[in-house]
Design an enzyme around this catalytic site. Structure first.
Site, PDB file in Angstrom:
ATOM      1  CE1 TYR A   1       8.471  32.322  -0.104  1.00  0.00           C
ATOM      2  CE2 TYR A   1       8.613  29.896   0.119  1.00  0.00           C
ATOM      3  CZ  TYR A   1       8.366  30.989  -0.665  1.00  0.00           C
ATOM      4  OH  TYR A   1       8.069  30.919  -1.861  1.00  0.00           O
TER       5      TYR A   1
ATOM      6  CE  LYS B   1      -0.441  -0.009   5.001  1.00  0.00           C
ATOM      7  NZ  LYS B   1      -1.357  -0.439   6.078  1.00  0.00           N
TER       8      LYS B   1
HETATM    9  C1  LIG Z   1      -0.579  -1.366   7.054  1.00  0.00           C
HETATM   10  C2  LIG Z   1      -1.279  -2.569   7.560  1.00  0.00           C
HETATM   11  C3  LIG Z   1      -0.545  -3.489   7.929  1.00  0.00           C
HETATM   12  C4  LIG Z   1       0.975  -3.680   7.898  1.00  0.00           C
HETATM   13  O1  LIG Z   1       1.452  -3.134   9.240  1.00  0.00           O
HETATM   14  P1  LIG Z   1       3.054  -2.883   9.445  1.00  0.00           P
HETATM   15  O2  LIG Z   1       2.936  -2.464  10.965  1.00  0.00           O
HETATM   16  O3  LIG Z   1       3.754  -1.973   8.506  1.00  0.00           O
HETATM   17  O4  LIG Z   1       3.613  -4.182   9.678  1.00  0.00           O
HETATM   18  C5  LIG Z   1      -1.093  -5.117   8.441  1.00  0.00           C
HETATM   19  N1  LIG Z   1      -2.573  -5.103   8.147  1.00  0.00           N
HETATM   20  C6  LIG Z   1      -3.035  -4.006   8.080  1.00  0.00           C
HETATM   21  C7  LIG Z   1      -4.747  -4.088   7.865  1.00  0.00           C
HETATM   22  C8  LIG Z   1      -2.647  -2.932   7.475  1.00  0.00           C
HETATM   23  O5  LIG Z   1      -3.281  -1.666   7.140  1.00  0.00           O
END
Ligand SMILES: *Cc1c(COP(=O)(O)O)cnc(C)c1O
Length: 393
Positions: free
Chosen positions: A267, A35
């Protein structure tokens, strides 16, 4: 070569997957998540490296990410664990993805498609994000059973604070709630094949609680979820686990200028030089995902040395002090994240300076920046960890 780019060491991504494979064993479905553009590493590149390292499935947040993977030619099973709007559900069978479900409307819309879909229900165990209580879970399972093309393939949940503390009482309670939910489903005559609730922290600390699948994220990219997780690993005798970050974020010096003592930089005139100063302009800013919270706080690496940020980070550039960097020249490589010579800037350091977590530092790196696949030196056991103390005096 573009203004700014990322070098991603695919071999390290594969190595991290092999490490998790050793931890959880050969029979567990290893499902790293890609993701958020693979936590900033680049979707296609990371997906290929994970599959090469032995990943079985890939997890994504959205149906768009699943589609992007299919267009890239990814053939492995995909699991969508974010929300898919009802009017997008028609794409689920065509992309051949598994889907997390936590409402009746989604089950009904999937049933109306009349095409095979594999569903994973999500049980609420204490995170109070997605998920349903045990009674609703059984009701949804019944709805799925009545729909001839739908299969209840999995049951999932998600930890709330396993990485935030070394006291895992809350996470253990979630685990117990999950186990009770599994029994409840079984008693109602539903035998789910794939149960899963482990993220990176759980996979590292409790590999014995892996069930049939683990959904790892940050660890696959070579980062520990938190200091607390690393401490907990040491406390439970798992200090030998090595994870290898794979990213270098690079740009180049765009201009060098001499400022007399007493000059303001950037800035808001928030920085005023206290001596004659050499400033270099770095052509990356918050629109590229470089945190504005690093204004007057962060560093970059130039010629193997740290150069401190002066003034505010702008939308597409910021300024650094190179007074003490000998021989700095136009278009010298600037490293924002990763190593250069003997120096390194970790995502964990940037996160702590900017008041956030390494997840956000990585996930926000602009998707518009090119990612180059590189093969760096092989990881060594002596490589410092993300939370290392700085070298030198
Ligand atoms: C992002 C996510 C993970 C992975 O989490 P990490 O802490 O990066 O290992 C697993 N399950 C779900 C549902 C997530 O949204």
């Amino acid at each position: 070569m573009s203004r700014a780019y990322l070098e991603v060491d695919s071999a390290r991504l594969s190595t991290n997957i092999e490490t998790f494979r050793r931890l959880v064993g050969p029979d567990v479905i290893l499902a790293p998540t890609v993701k958020a553009n693979a936590y900033g590493h680049g979707l296609g590149l990371a997906a290929a490296a994970f599959v090469e390292g032995g990943a079985d499935w890939l997890c994504v947040d959205s149906i768009e990410e699943a589609q992007a993977l299919r267009l890239l030619g990814t053939t492995c099973p995909l699991y969508v664990f974010g929300y898919v709007p009802l009017d997008d559900l028609g794409r689920v069978p065509e992309l051949d993805v598994r889907l997390v479900v936590y409402n009746a409307e989604t089950v009904q819309a999937l049933a109306a498609l009349g095409r095979p879909v594999r569903i994973h229900l999500k049980l609420e165990t204490g995170n109070h994000r997605q998920g349903v209580d045990a009674n609703t879970m059984v009701e949804l399972a019944e709805l799925i059973r009545r729909a001839p093309h739908l299969e209840l393939e999995g049951l999932s949940s998600h930890f709330a604070n396993i990485e935030d503390t070394t006291d895992h009482a809350y996470a253990r309670a979630q685990l117990a709630t999950f186990a009770a939910g599994v029994d409840r489903l079984k008693d109602a005559g539903h035998d789910v094949k794939i149960r899963h609730l482990s993220n990176t922290a759980a996979a590292l600390l409790w590999p014995e609680q892996r069930f049939e699948m683990v959904r790892i994220g940050i660890g696959a990219y070579g980062h520990w979820p938190s200091k607390e997780t690393q401490i907990a690993a040491v406390l439970t005798g798992r200090s030998s686990i090595s994870l290898y970050p794979a990213l270098r974020w690079c740009t180049r010096v765009a201009q060098i200028k001499a400022l007399p003592k007493g000059s303001f930089v950037g800035y808001g005139c928030t920085y005023k030089s206290t001596h004659d100063t050499q400033i270099a302009v770095v052509p990356v800013g918050y629109a590229d995902g470089y945190d504005r919270g690093l204004s007057n706080l962060g560093y970059v690496l130039i010629r193997g040395q740290r150069a401190p940020i002066r003034g505010r980070v702008c939308m597409n550039m910021f300024m650094v002090d190179v007074t003490d960097v000998a021989g700095v020249s136009l278009e010298d490589e600037v490293v924002l994240l990763g190593s250069q010579g003997d120096e390194a800037l970790t995502a964990e350091q940037l996160a702590s300076w900017a008041g956030t977590i390494q997840y956000e530092v990585l996930a926000r790196i602009g998707a518009h920046l090119p990612r180059l696949s590189v093969r760096g030196p092989a990881p060594t056991e002596s490589e410092p960890s993300a939370y290392r103390a700085p070298r030198g005096v």
